[in-house]
Design a protein around this motif. Sequence first.
Motif, short mmCIF file in Angstrom:
data_model
loop_
_atom_site.label_atom_id
_atom_site.label_comp_id
_atom_site.label_asym_id
_atom_site.label_seq_id
_atom_site.Cartn_x
_atom_site.Cartn_y
_atom_site.Cartn_z
N THR A 50 -7.38 -2.68 16.35
CA THR A 50 -7.63 -3.39 15.15
C THR A 50 -8.33 -2.39 14.09
O THR A 50 -8.60 -1.45 14.32
N ASP A 51 -8.73 -3.09 12.94
CA ASP A 51 -9.43 -2.26 11.87
C ASP A 51 -10.73 -1.78 12.30
O ASP A 51 -11.36 -0.61 12.10
N HIS A 52 -11.58 -2.44 13.06
CA HIS A 52 -12.82 -2.21 13.75
C HIS A 52 -12.59 -0.84 14.57
O HIS A 52 -13.40 -0.14 14.52
N ILE A 53 -11.39 -0.90 15.51
CA ILE A 53 -11.35 0.14 16.08
C ILE A 53 -11.08 1.42 15.43
O ILE A 53 -11.46 2.62 15.63
N ALA A 54 -10.23 1.46 14.53
CA ALA A 54 -9.74 2.39 13.75
C ALA A 54 -11.02 2.97 12.81
O ALA A 54 -11.15 4.13 12.63
N LEU A 72 -2.56 0.09 23.07
CA LEU A 72 -2.05 0.00 24.35
C LEU A 72 -1.40 -1.62 24.43
O LEU A 72 -0.87 -1.92 25.25
N TYR A 73 -1.23 -2.20 23.18
CA TYR A 73 -0.44 -3.53 23.20
C TYR A 73 0.80 -3.13 22.24
O TYR A 73 1.54 -4.42 21.92
N GLY A 74 1.21 -2.17 22.08
CA GLY A 74 2.53 -1.94 21.42
C GLY A 74 2.52 -2.56 20.06
O GLY A 74 3.61 -3.03 19.52
N GLY A 75 1.36 -2.58 19.25
CA GLY A 75 1.61 -3.18 17.92
C GLY A 75 1.10 -4.48 17.80
O GLY A 75 0.93 -4.99 16.44
N ASN A 76 0.86 -5.23 18.86
CA ASN A 76 0.28 -6.54 18.81
C ASN A 76 -1.03 -6.53 18.88
O ASN A 76 -1.98 -5.73 19.30
N VAL A 77 -1.81 -7.63 18.03
CA VAL A 77 -3.02 -7.93 17.71
C VAL A 77 -3.48 -9.35 17.99
O VAL A 77 -2.65 -10.27 17.41
N ALA A 78 -4.30 -9.45 18.59
CA ALA A 78 -4.76 -11.22 19.10
C ALA A 78 -5.84 -11.41 18.00
O ALA A 78 -6.56 -11.01 17.52
#
Length: 235
Positions: A50-54, A72-78
């Motif tokens: 997510t933006d937070h991790i970036a 680790l999710y290959g581009g997917n964000v929950a």
Amino acid sequence: MTELPKSTGAPAHQNVTFPSGGTTAHGYLALPPSGSGPAVIVIQEWWGLTDHIADVADRLAAEGFVALAPDLYGGNVAHEDAEAYRMMQALPVSRGVELLSGAVDHLLSLPEVTSRSVGAVGFCMGGGFVLYLAAADQRVSAAVPFYGVIQGELPDFSGLKAEILGHYGELDEAIPVDSLDSLREAIREQSGITADLRLYPANHAFFNDGRPVYDAESATSAWESTVPFLRERLG
């Protein structure tokens, strides 16, 4: 990977690809203003990259580190808890560690990296993966789990070489305070390393300034101990 822009006095950052775990992995790479520095892996929460991790990677870069946040999710964000839980469950711990070790390979291969080992900083799911990765990969010399969620059994810490600084919330119902005693004892008995696991008057995800449970005082205190911890162990 394309070349990052030259330093302009601020961290440079870019989405990157690299081989990992038999596939092409993606991540977010941030360089310090100097253009080079010690290596740190930033491991995502169960939400994804997510933006937070970036932003955490950018903050580490601003402190002088070369920071890589692998996806680790290959581009997917929950966006909802149930979705995040499903995505986390779909990533076996062994596969996550394999992908993270590939990210360590890539990070240490970069000419901008000045250290021979890496630091690992992670949050929630990623905090648990910090411990799994450090237990499995002796190239991790500094491990910083923020409210790390252990999925299943504790790692085998017998090969651990990393010093550990952990940050946990006293109000975190997902990680009972008593469980930290068992974690600390397992690390000490198996590796001889005394983990510094610190408690804050806060809830789970207290470091995430995009969440309602964000606790600015606790987050600042945790950050101000994390940066010198990484500097001391990575050089």
